[in-house]
Design a protein around this motif. Structure first.
Motif, mmCIF file in Angstrom:
data_model
loop_
_atom_site.group_PDB
_atom_site.id
_atom_site.type_symbol
_atom_site.label_atom_id
_atom_site.label_comp_id
_atom_site.label_asym_id
_atom_site.label_seq_id
_atom_site.Cartn_x
_atom_site.Cartn_y
_atom_site.Cartn_z
ATOM 1 N N ALA A 1 0.812 -1.224 0.000
ATOM 2 C CA ALA A 1 0.000 0.000 0.000
ATOM 3 C C ALA A 1 0.847 1.276 0.000
ATOM 4 C CB ALA A 1 -0.907 0.004 1.246
ATOM 5 N N ALA A 2 2.098 1.149 0.461
ATOM 6 C CA ALA A 2 2.901 2.336 0.812
ATOM 7 C C ALA A 2 3.005 3.376 -0.301
ATOM 8 C CB ALA A 2 4.294 1.891 1.231
ATOM 9 N N ARG A 3 3.098 2.929 -1.527
ATOM 10 C CA ARG A 3 3.371 3.894 -2.603
ATOM 11 C C ARG A 3 2.124 4.645 -3.060
ATOM 12 N NH1 ARG A 3 3.232 1.540 -8.194
ATOM 13 N NH2 ARG A 3 2.323 -0.536 -8.036
ATOM 14 N N ARG B 1 8.522 2.847 -1.127
ATOM 15 C CA ARG B 1 8.325 4.245 -1.546
ATOM 16 C C ARG B 1 9.530 4.756 -2.338
ATOM 17 N NH1 ARG B 1 4.085 6.877 1.198
ATOM 18 N NH2 ARG B 1 5.122 8.900 1.268
ATOM 19 N N ARG B 2 10.694 4.338 -1.919
ATOM 20 C CA ARG B 2 11.904 4.733 -2.663
ATOM 21 C C ARG B 2 11.835 4.184 -4.091
ATOM 22 N NH1 ARG B 2 15.209 4.486 1.756
ATOM 23 N NH2 ARG B 2 15.272 2.215 1.633
ATOM 24 N N LYS B 3 11.500 2.901 -4.203
ATOM 25 C CA LYS B 3 11.434 2.259 -5.527
ATOM 26 C C LYS B 3 10.413 2.940 -6.416
ATOM 27 C CE LYS B 3 12.788 -2.524 -4.661
ATOM 28 N NZ LYS B 3 12.172 -3.730 -4.127
ATOM 29 N N GLN C 1 0.019 -3.881 16.281
ATOM 30 C CA GLN C 1 0.611 -2.882 15.397
ATOM 31 C C GLN C 1 -0.449 -2.293 14.464
ATOM 32 O OE1 GLN C 1 4.654 -3.044 13.705
ATOM 33 N NE2 GLN C 1 3.677 -3.413 11.745
ATOM 34 N N GLU C 2 -0.344 -0.983 14.248
ATOM 35 C CA GLU C 2 -1.189 -0.325 13.258
ATOM 36 C C GLU C 2 -0.298 0.385 12.267
ATOM 37 O OE1 GLU C 2 -4.142 2.376 14.713
ATOM 38 O OE2 GLU C 2 -5.181 0.798 15.821
ATOM 39 N N VAL C 3 -0.651 0.268 11.001
ATOM 40 C CA VAL C 3 -0.003 1.068 9.963
ATOM 41 C C VAL C 3 -1.083 2.011 9.439
ATOM 42 C CG1 VAL C 3 1.248 1.058 7.782
ATOM 43 C CG2 VAL C 3 1.501 -0.856 9.384
#
Ligand SMILES: NC(=O)c1ccc[n+]([C@@H]2O[C@H](COP(=O)([O-])OP(=O)(O)OC[C@H]3O[C@@H](n4cnc5c(N)ncnc54)[C@H](O)[C@@H]3O)[C@@H](O)[C@H]2O)c1
Ligand SMILES: O=C(O)C1=N[C@H](C(=O)O)CCC1
Length: 250
Positions: free
Chosen positions: A122-124, A158-160, A199-201
């Motif tokens: 999901a990050a990107r 995210r870097r990628k 944990q929550e993101v």
């Protein structure tokens, strides 16, 4: 078929004592040693341990792994505290014992592994992402190994994808108010009586948020992953980081 000869280090600890019971209950395993702080590591070789389950402390884990690798004993490691320097040291030791396998799993529970995977996916797609980990107050390290790994996976994704830095206009802050910075991802650690491991993101984009939450409610959540790791590590030489590599998660 002969049973897998398994030893547990940290056998009197919270997760170690649960691991002792899980190994004893597994039909294909024999518990050959259950060692606590101060016990002799030679007990492992005297009892022909094939696999060690290492659940001690960040201060003890390297010495234990040095011994195991030198004696060709495979290791399944749940202990936290992994840095690039420590991993490099482990790889040096392993290169001198190329048939030995070590699995380091920041988290053995399937839900936590999936949380990390989903967060990485999901990050990107979101401008903002922060991680909150919540644990029992007897935990000695912060942030948790799981949260650190989650943040690293998010940052790498995210870097990628070429994502811009996260929006954050904070100009003044009390020390710690914005959490720890793990590769540019804020990580917040809560310690609360009554909790075990959670944990929550939190991901945020224009007009929407996505929350991925996982709760380990009992140490039993870690046991299938530990047993799977013990069964697989002996046939997986070298260093494996993350239980996801032993799961069919594509
Ligand atoms: N990967 C996972 O899924 C997972 C899950 C839970 C806990 N953990 C990690 O496992 C570790 C242990 O957690 P815990 O809650 O059981 O802690 P704990 O303090 O209850 O247990 C640690 C035990 O290790 C013993 N110990 C210390 N040095 C030792 C040594 N040299 N040899 C043998 N025993 C030694 C201690 O005396 C203690 O009994 C921590 O790093 C924790 O973060 C990982
Ligand atoms: O209880 C702990 O301590 C835990 N440690 C691991 C971590 O730091 O991520 C896994 C969850 C439980």
């Amino acid at each position: 078929m002969s049973k897998l000869r398994v030893a547990v280090l940290g056998a009197k600890g919270r997760i170690g004592s649960a691991a002792v019971r899980a190994v004893e209950a597994a039909d294909d395993m024999e518990l050959v040693a259950a060692l606590g702080r101060g016990d002799k590591l030679e007990t492992l070789t005297e009892n022909d341990a094939q696999v060690v389950v290492e659940l001690t402390t960040p201060g003890s884990v390297m010495g234990n792994l040095d011994f195991c690798i030198r004696h060709g004993i495979h290791a399944v490691v749940g202990t936290t505290g992994w840095t690039d320097e420590r991993l490099a040291q482990l790889n040096t030791w392993l290169s001198a014992s190329p048939e030995t396998g070590v699995l380091i799993a920041p988290n053995f529970s399937i839900g936590a592994v999936l949380t990390m995977k989903f967060a990485e996916q999901a990050a990107r797609y979101f401008e903002s992402v922060e991680v909150i980990e919540l644990h029992h107050p007897n935990k000695v390290d912060a942030p948790s190994g799981t949260a650190t790994r989650t943040a690293q996976l998010i940052a790498e994704a995210r870097r990628k994808a070429g994502c811009a830095p996260q929006p954050d206009a904070t100009a003044t802050a009390l020390d710690g108010a914005r959490g720890a910075d793990v590769d540019g991802v804020p990580v917040h650690a809560i310690r609360l009586r009554g909790l075990l491991a959670h944990q929550e993101v939190l991901l945020g984009g224009e007009g929407e948020t996505l929350t991925i939450r996982h709760d380990s409610l009992h140490h039993s959540s870690f046991m299938p992953g530990i047993l799977l790791g013990a069964r697989r590590v002996a046939t997986t030489p070298g260093l494996t980081f993350g239980l996801e590599h032993f799961l069919d998660l594509n």
